[in-house]
Enzyme design. Structure first.
Site, mmCIF file in Angstrom:
data_model
loop_
_atom_site.group_PDB
_atom_site.id
_atom_site.type_symbol
_atom_site.label_atom_id
_atom_site.label_comp_id
_atom_site.label_asym_id
_atom_site.label_seq_id
_atom_site.Cartn_x
_atom_site.Cartn_y
_atom_site.Cartn_z
ATOM 1 N N ASN A 134 0.796 -1.209 0.152
ATOM 2 C CA ASN A 134 0.121 0.065 -0.010
ATOM 3 C C ASN A 134 0.863 1.381 -0.116
ATOM 4 O O ASN A 134 0.226 2.154 0.712
ATOM 5 C CB ASN A 134 -1.146 -0.058 1.468
ATOM 6 C CG ASN A 134 -1.942 0.904 0.918
ATOM 7 O OD1 ASN A 134 -2.236 1.351 0.155
ATOM 8 N ND2 ASN A 134 -2.789 1.394 2.388
ATOM 9 N N HIS A 165 -9.792 4.323 9.134
ATOM 10 C CA HIS A 165 -10.217 3.052 8.359
ATOM 11 C C HIS A 165 -11.875 2.834 9.155
ATOM 12 O O HIS A 165 -12.336 1.813 8.436
ATOM 13 C CB HIS A 165 -8.987 1.638 9.336
ATOM 14 C CG HIS A 165 -8.217 1.604 8.561
ATOM 15 N ND1 HIS A 165 -7.137 2.558 8.636
ATOM 16 C CD2 HIS A 165 -7.416 0.657 7.449
ATOM 17 C CE1 HIS A 165 -5.927 1.952 7.504
ATOM 18 N NE2 HIS A 165 -6.929 1.408 6.577
#
Length: 598
Positions: free
Chosen positions: A449, A485
């Site tokens: 990522n 998140h």
């Protein structure tokens, strides 16, 4: 431990500028998994239920279902995850035949749809009027949003429209940046809260987390552009994003024959750095937004088909270069990117097939079963190690396929390397070889990522330099990632573990490097394979340990699994955190310390 961001420094967010968690943040994402988990997360559920849920185990960013809301009403999630009947696109039977959720199937089809859209752009819109390309991106992005989320796409429309008003009404001010940050993050967190359900759902919050970073980055780049303004004769900055020297009517101009003829000269012409730019770093100057974007440009940037659902992140400047036809290795012609794009697509398909075949047998549901708890301790550790690596492959799949779309369109162009070969890694989210071979946690952060990690480095970590404390800046950065998140405790635990592990790994590396005995031992050729194997084992056992909290997200679930392995990760790394400095004092001679001080 986090699933989420140019490739970040090897230290990661916890260790430095670009380090979202190591798994699926571990930022960006889990931002980009393949689907929603089924309801079969209970202990006693059979493998059939787990198999049906496996393909869409975790939605990037927004598809967390219960894991995102802090106790929101289940009805909100049901409303957000539109049913097939409401949208009229019946994919239920096909999804059932494939053993996947319908939401996961829609997601993966939408990601692959980027390839024909990119081909259309290459053949029919390259070097055409810019407004046509913007309209194409807006129409295709909104269509993809409706296909996946139905009328819930109004959330993205609302935030994009309000963001445009913030830029226009507040201008290049700190107030605009703070307003953007607070509004966009509050909207995202409210979405997590009110759409929470008892299962993983792919819903509007999934692409919205990607959009949130885009719009925050846009506001910061626009603010930096105010520092970058220059007066006549000081340089060649574009007053409104048009031609160099202040000509042109802005970014909406046509990209026709004149552009084609001048691209090579513009690429070669040096750009002076005027005094007004010295307050900005080289990275900030490159991303600073000197023009005033129109609503159509902001919408096209936000809805770009190759990155709307699961990323990657890119700047408005790079997007405008794509629209003007400048993201190419051959000025005046379409980019020679078909081969590099197909290679990333092929690699993504490889991971997709592997994940689909083995996901029914390696599930996080098993961690919650009585059978897992009754197994020997060594078995529990080995399963956690294998699962911890395997669970990341769904993110790898989505990111590789999406990266291929960006490369095919030209957005992945990143200049040339030292040998003059074109680089296509501007939108890269994975360094696959490093990810598969590194024995270090820092190596995983640097390979996983990476695009989102870089976003966090540029826009969060480095902006906290005024605090004067690197550890504090890292801690705040990881807290931001955890909230980005979702609202459950598992994210906080995962990022806290990443912070701890990175500090301990740094201490251990320093000890081995500065201790004559340990450095000599590490250089013994015959022992290197054994050291590598030991490092890999420790690395992935505790990667799986950290990912347990990230993937199970509620305290009752991750606490149950951690209890079954005696909280070994916390005990191991907290012990090393206090022991390694003392070992360092014993094993590092005073002369080595004095040499380091000099």
């Amino acid at each position: 431990m986090g699933v989420r961001g140019p490739a970040p420094p090897s230290n990661g967010a916890a260790a430095g500028p670009g380090g979202p968690p190591m798994g699926a943040p571990l930022p960006a994402a889990r931002r980009e998994p393949m689907g929603a988990r089924g309801e079969g997360r209970g202990r006693g559920e059979g493998s059939g239920a787990r198999a049906r849920a496996a393909f869409g185990a975790r939605a990037p960013c927004g598809g967390r279902g219960r894991g995102e809301g802090g106790g929101g009403a289940p009805g909100g999630g049901v409303a957000a995850a539109m049913t097939v009947g409401e949208r009229g696109f019946g994919l239920g039977p096909l999804a059932a035949a494939l053993g996947a959720s319908e939401q996961a199937l829609r997601l993966i089809l939408s990601i692959f749809l980027g390839y024909p859209l990119a081909l259309y752009h290459r053949h029919f819109l390259f070097y055409k009027d810019c407004y046509l390309t913007h309209l194409f991106h807006v129409f295709s992005g909104i269509s993809i949003a409706y296909f996946n989320f139905g009328t819930q796409l109004y959330h993205s429309l609302l935030c994009i429209g309000l963001q445009f008003l913030i830029l226009r009404l507040m201008g290049r001010t700190v107030t605009a940046v703070l307003t953007t940050f607070c509004f966009q993050m509050a909207y995202l967190l409210a979405g997590y809260y009110y759409t929470a359900t008892d299962q993983y759902d792919i819903k509007w919050t999934m692409p919205h987390c990607v959009l949130t970073l885009k719009l925050i980055g846009l506001a910061i780049d626009y603010y930096d552009g105010g520092k970058d303004q220059v007066g006549p004769g000081e340089g060649t900055a574009r007053p409104r994003g048009g031609r160099a020297g202040g000509e042109g009517a802005g970014w909406g101009r046509a990209a026709g024959e004149e552009v084609r003829a001048g691209l090579a000269d513009r690429a070669r012409a040096p750009r002076p750095v005027p005094p007004a730019q010295r307050a900005l770093s080289a990275e900030q100057r490159d991303q600073a937004l000197r023009g005033v974007p129109s609503l159509l440009e902001v919408a096209g940037f936000s809805y770009f088909y190759g990155a709307f659902l699961v990323g990657p992140q890119f700047s408005m400047n790079n997007y405008m270069k794509l629209v003007r036809g400048e993201m190419t290795d051959d000025p005046g012609k379409k980019p020679n990117s078909v081969g590099p794009a197909l290679r990333r697509l092929g690699l993504g398909l490889f991971y997709l097939v592997g994940y689909t075949l083995f996901s029914p047998y390696i599930t996080d549901d098993y961690l919650l079963t009585a059978d897992y708890a009754s197994r020997p301790f060594w078995f529990r550790c080995v399963y956690m190690m294998v699962w911890g690596k395997f669970v990341l492959y769904k993110y790898v799949t989505c990111w590789l396929v999406s990266e291929g779309v960006c490369i095919l369109s030209g957005l992945g162009y990143n200049g040339r390397d030292a040998q003059g070969r074109p680089r296509w890694d501007a939108c890269a989210n994975m360094k696959v070889w490093l990810f598969e071979t590194t024995p270090l946690f820092n190596g995983t952060i640097a390979s996983f990522n990476i695009n989102t990690n870089s976003w966090v480095a540029w826009y969060i970590f480095k902006r906290l330099k005024f605090l004067g404390n690197k550890l504090l800046s890292q801690g705040i950065t990881l807290l931001f990632l955890a909230l980005w998140h979702g609202l459950h405790s598992g994210y906080l635990v995962c990022f806290q573990l990443e912070f701890l592990i990175i500090i301990v790994e740094r201490q251990a590396t320093q000890l081995i490097r500065e201790s004559p005995f340990l450095s000599a031992l590490a250089d013994v050729t015959l022992l290197k394979p054994f050291f590598y194997l030991a490092q890999q084992t420790v690395h992935w056992v505790f990667m799986g340990y950290s990912m347990t909290a990230f993937c199970l997200f509620t305290w009752d679930k991750w606490f149950q699994v951690y209890k079954s392995v005696y909280f070994m990760g916390h005990v191991f790394f907290f012990s090393l955190l206090f022991l390694l400095p003392r070992v360092h004092k014993v094993m590092v001679p005073r002369k080595e310390k004095l040499k380091k001080a000099e």
